[in-house]
Design a protein around this motif. Structure first.
Motif, PDB file in Angstrom:
ATOM      1  N   LEU A 121     108.359  44.244 -68.266  1.00 18.87           N
ATOM      2  CA  LEU A 121     109.060  45.197 -69.132  1.00 18.87           C
ATOM      3  C   LEU A 121     108.149  46.364 -69.501  1.00 18.87           C
ATOM      4  CD1 LEU A 121     110.929  42.688 -71.499  1.00 18.87           C
ATOM      5  CD2 LEU A 121     111.615  43.569 -69.249  1.00 18.87           C
ATOM      6  N   SER A 122     107.206  46.666 -68.629  1.00 20.58           N
ATOM      7  CA  SER A 122     106.209  47.696 -68.937  1.00 20.58           C
ATOM      8  C   SER A 122     106.824  49.081 -69.093  1.00 20.58           C
ATOM      9  CB  SER A 122     105.116  47.726 -67.854  1.00 20.58           C
ATOM     10  OG  SER A 122     105.680  47.946 -66.568  1.00 20.58           O
ATOM     11  N   VAL A 123     108.048  49.280 -68.641  1.00 18.71           N
ATOM     12  CA  VAL A 123     108.733  50.560 -68.839  1.00 18.71           C
ATOM     13  C   VAL A 123     109.060  50.782 -70.315  1.00 18.71           C
ATOM     14  CG1 VAL A 123     111.057  49.624 -68.461  1.00 18.71           C
ATOM     15  CG2 VAL A 123     110.589  52.024 -67.912  1.00 18.71           C
ATOM     16  N   PHE A 124     109.018  49.718 -71.122  1.00 16.63           N
ATOM     17  CA  PHE A 124     109.359  49.816 -72.537  1.00 16.63           C
ATOM     18  C   PHE A 124     108.102  49.714 -73.406  1.00 16.63           C
ATOM     19  CE2 PHE A 124     113.059  47.390 -70.669  1.00 16.63           C
ATOM     20  CZ  PHE A 124     113.884  48.501 -70.553  1.00 16.63           C
ATOM     21  N   PRO A 125     108.066  50.460 -74.515  1.00 16.87           N
ATOM     22  CA  PRO A 125     106.910  50.395 -75.410  1.00 16.87           C
ATOM     23  C   PRO A 125     106.919  49.118 -76.243  1.00 16.87           C
ATOM     24  CG  PRO A 125     108.588  51.799 -76.363  1.00 16.87           C
ATOM     25  CD  PRO A 125     109.083  51.428 -75.000  1.00 16.87           C
ATOM     26  N   ASP A 126     105.817  48.848 -76.895  1.00 16.71           N
ATOM     27  CA  ASP A 126     105.756  47.745 -77.849  1.00 16.71           C
ATOM     28  C   ASP A 126     106.750  47.993 -78.985  1.00 16.71           C
ATOM     29  OD1 ASP A 126     103.638  46.977 -76.277  1.00 16.71           O
ATOM     30  OD2 ASP A 126     102.100  47.239 -77.822  1.00 16.71           O
ATOM     31  N   ALA A 127     107.318  46.904 -79.487  1.00 12.92           N
ATOM     32  CA  ALA A 127     108.129  46.937 -80.711  1.00 12.92           C
ATOM     33  C   ALA A 127     109.229  48.004 -80.664  1.00 12.92           C
ATOM     34  CB  ALA A 127     107.233  47.157 -81.929  1.00 12.92           C
ATOM     35  N   GLY A 128     109.961  48.055 -79.547  1.00 10.73           N
ATOM     36  CA  GLY A 128     111.011  49.062 -79.411  1.00 10.73           C
ATOM     37  C   GLY A 128     112.421  48.551 -79.612  1.00 10.73           C
ATOM     38  N   PHE A 129     112.590  47.221 -79.761  1.00 13.55           N
ATOM     39  CA  PHE A 129     113.935  46.648 -79.836  1.00 13.55           C
ATOM     40  C   PHE A 129     114.076  45.711 -81.034  1.00 13.55           C
ATOM     41  CE2 PHE A 129     113.361  47.639 -75.316  1.00 13.55           C
ATOM     42  CZ  PHE A 129     114.521  48.362 -75.053  1.00 13.55           C
ATOM     43  N   ASP A 130     115.309  45.619 -81.505  1.00 19.59           N
ATOM     44  CA  ASP A 130     115.644  44.668 -82.566  1.00 19.59           C
ATOM     45  C   ASP A 130     116.184  43.361 -82.004  1.00 19.59           C
ATOM     46  OD1 ASP A 130     115.255  46.519 -84.890  1.00 19.59           O
ATOM     47  OD2 ASP A 130     116.845  47.612 -83.862  1.00 19.59           O
ATOM     48  N   VAL A 131     116.759  43.416 -80.803  1.00 17.67           N
ATOM     49  CA  VAL A 131     117.358  42.244 -80.169  1.00 17.67           C
ATOM     50  C   VAL A 131     117.047  42.275 -78.673  1.00 17.67           C
ATOM     51  CG1 VAL A 131     119.520  41.051 -79.587  1.00 17.67           C
ATOM     52  CG2 VAL A 131     119.267  42.132 -81.833  1.00 17.67           C
ATOM     53  N   VAL A 132     116.653  41.119 -78.135  1.00 19.00           N
ATOM     54  CA  VAL A 132     116.644  40.905 -76.686  1.00 19.00           C
ATOM     55  C   VAL A 132     117.712  39.864 -76.400  1.00 19.00           C
ATOM     56  CG1 VAL A 132     115.367  40.014 -74.707  1.00 19.00           C
ATOM     57  CG2 VAL A 132     114.222  41.519 -76.341  1.00 19.00           C
ATOM     58  N   PHE A 133     118.687  40.250 -75.582  1.00 18.80           N
ATOM     59  CA  PHE A 133     119.838  39.391 -75.269  1.00 18.80           C
ATOM     60  C   PHE A 133     119.735  38.992 -73.801  1.00 18.80           C
ATOM     61  CE2 PHE A 133     124.215  38.482 -74.096  1.00 18.80           C
ATOM     62  CZ  PHE A 133     124.671  37.748 -75.177  1.00 18.80           C
ATOM     63  N   ASN A 134     119.483  37.706 -73.552  1.00 12.82           N
ATOM     64  CA  ASN A 134     119.196  37.226 -72.197  1.00 12.82           C
ATOM     65  C   ASN A 134     120.125  36.073 -71.814  1.00 12.82           C
ATOM     66  OD1 ASN A 134     116.597  35.205 -70.779  1.00 12.82           O
ATOM     67  ND2 ASN A 134     117.786  36.740 -69.706  1.00 12.82           N
ATOM     68  N   PRO A 135     121.314  36.395 -71.270  1.00  7.05           N
ATOM     69  CA  PRO A 135     122.219  35.337 -70.818  1.00  7.05           C
ATOM     70  C   PRO A 135     121.640  34.618 -69.604  1.00  7.05           C
ATOM     71  CG  PRO A 135     123.039  37.473 -70.135  1.00  7.05           C
ATOM     72  CD  PRO A 135     121.843  37.733 -70.999  1.00  7.05           C
ATOM     73  N   VAL A 136     122.296  33.564 -69.170  1.00  5.67           N
ATOM     74  CA  VAL A 136     121.767  32.717 -68.092  1.00  5.67           C
ATOM     75  C   VAL A 136     121.373  33.571 -66.888  1.00  5.67           C
ATOM     76  CG1 VAL A 136     122.268  30.814 -66.524  1.00  5.67           C
ATOM     77  CG2 VAL A 136     123.176  30.780 -68.862  1.00  5.67           C
ATOM     78  N   SER A 137     120.090  33.765 -66.709  1.00  5.16           N
ATOM     79  CA  SER A 137     119.595  34.535 -65.570  1.00  5.16           C
ATOM     80  C   SER A 137     118.194  34.117 -65.163  1.00  5.16           C
ATOM     81  CB  SER A 137     119.610  36.042 -65.880  1.00  5.16           C
ATOM     82  OG  SER A 137     118.815  36.338 -67.005  1.00  5.16           O
TER      83      SER A 137
END
Length: 259
Positions: A121-137
């Protein structure tokens, strides 16, 4: 030969084919679903067809920054965007991301898409999201440690990780016997990958579908804890399209928080 297979490239092409074959997880949300979400009546799934409890989400979804991780297909991301979240979808399949852009264009949703491997996820900065939503994958991912580590990094303090995954015991059964005759014949040791099968058998059993990997609960739940998360909720459900549903849970889902 399996030793020459790049699983990321292979599964990218495989999921692109799944889009062409109209796999149920590649069918974009309909206009009425988006309209209902805009009106506050929405739900999304982590495991099978089970709606995620609303109290797993922040009390105010409006303006929450949500990363839909390996969650392309034009389903969860557009619904959460219509419900008011600021949504980014990362997926390994260009055609799955096309589905998200299709719904976003059709409905005028400000949805961001990124092509990539869920372990990076290096395209994203540290501490940029409030939720990570990861369905069966993560069943299509060779290793979990970097997934949980990166999810922890990109979340803000107090951020929420929601993850759905397969019960690894599903993988002990012979697939043709299970799918063709609904017989539960124990055949495989764990951990298991479809790459463990001889090439000709893998082609007969999985066809052009993606490579799959079993992951232990130590890797799934223990891995989240090792990354720094605090587990707050855990649920299980039968597999929605599998004969094992009569005997055992096929799916697990967790909610965890970054302290």
């Amino acid at each position: 030969m399996t030793e020459n297979i790049d699983p990321v490239a292979y599964n990218r092409a495989a999921w692109d084919r799944e889009v062409e074959n109209s796999n149920e997880w590649t069918r974009p949300a309909a206009p009425d679903v988006i309209a209902q979400a805009r009106a506050g009546d929405w739900s999304v799934v982590l495991i099978g067809h089970e709606p995620v409890p609303r109290d797993w989400f922040p009390s105010a979804l409006t303006d929450a920054d949500v990363l839909c991780l390996a969650s392309g297909g034009g389903q969860q991301g557009p619904v959460l965007s219509a419900a008011g979240a600021t949504v980014t979808v990362l997926d390994n399949s260009p055609r799955q991301l096309d589905r998200d852009r299709e719904v976003a264009t059709r409905e005028g949703l400000p949805l961001r898409t990124e092509l990539g491997d869920m372990r990076d996820l290096s395209v994203f900065p540290d501490a940029g999201f409030d939720v990570v939503f990861n369905p069966v994958s993560n069943v299509f991912c060779p290793e979990l440690e970097p997934v949980w580590r990166e999810s922890f990094r990109v979340l803000r303090p107090g951020g929420i990780l929601m993850a759905g995954f397969l019960n690894p015991d599903i993988f002990i059964f012979d697939v043709p016997a299970l799918e063709e005759r609904e017989e539960l014949i124990v055949r495989h040791q764990l951990p298991f990958s479809s790459l463990d099968l001889p090439d000709d058998e893998r082609q007969r059993t999985y066809g052009t579908g993606p490579i799959e990997y079993s992951h232990s609960l130590t890797g799934q739940i223990g891995g989240q804890l090792a990354a720094g998360f605090t587990l707050t909720h855990f649920v299980e459900a039968p597999h929605h399209a599998d004969a094992t549903a009569r005997y055992m849970p096929g799916y697990f889902a967790t909610r965890a928080v970054k302290p």
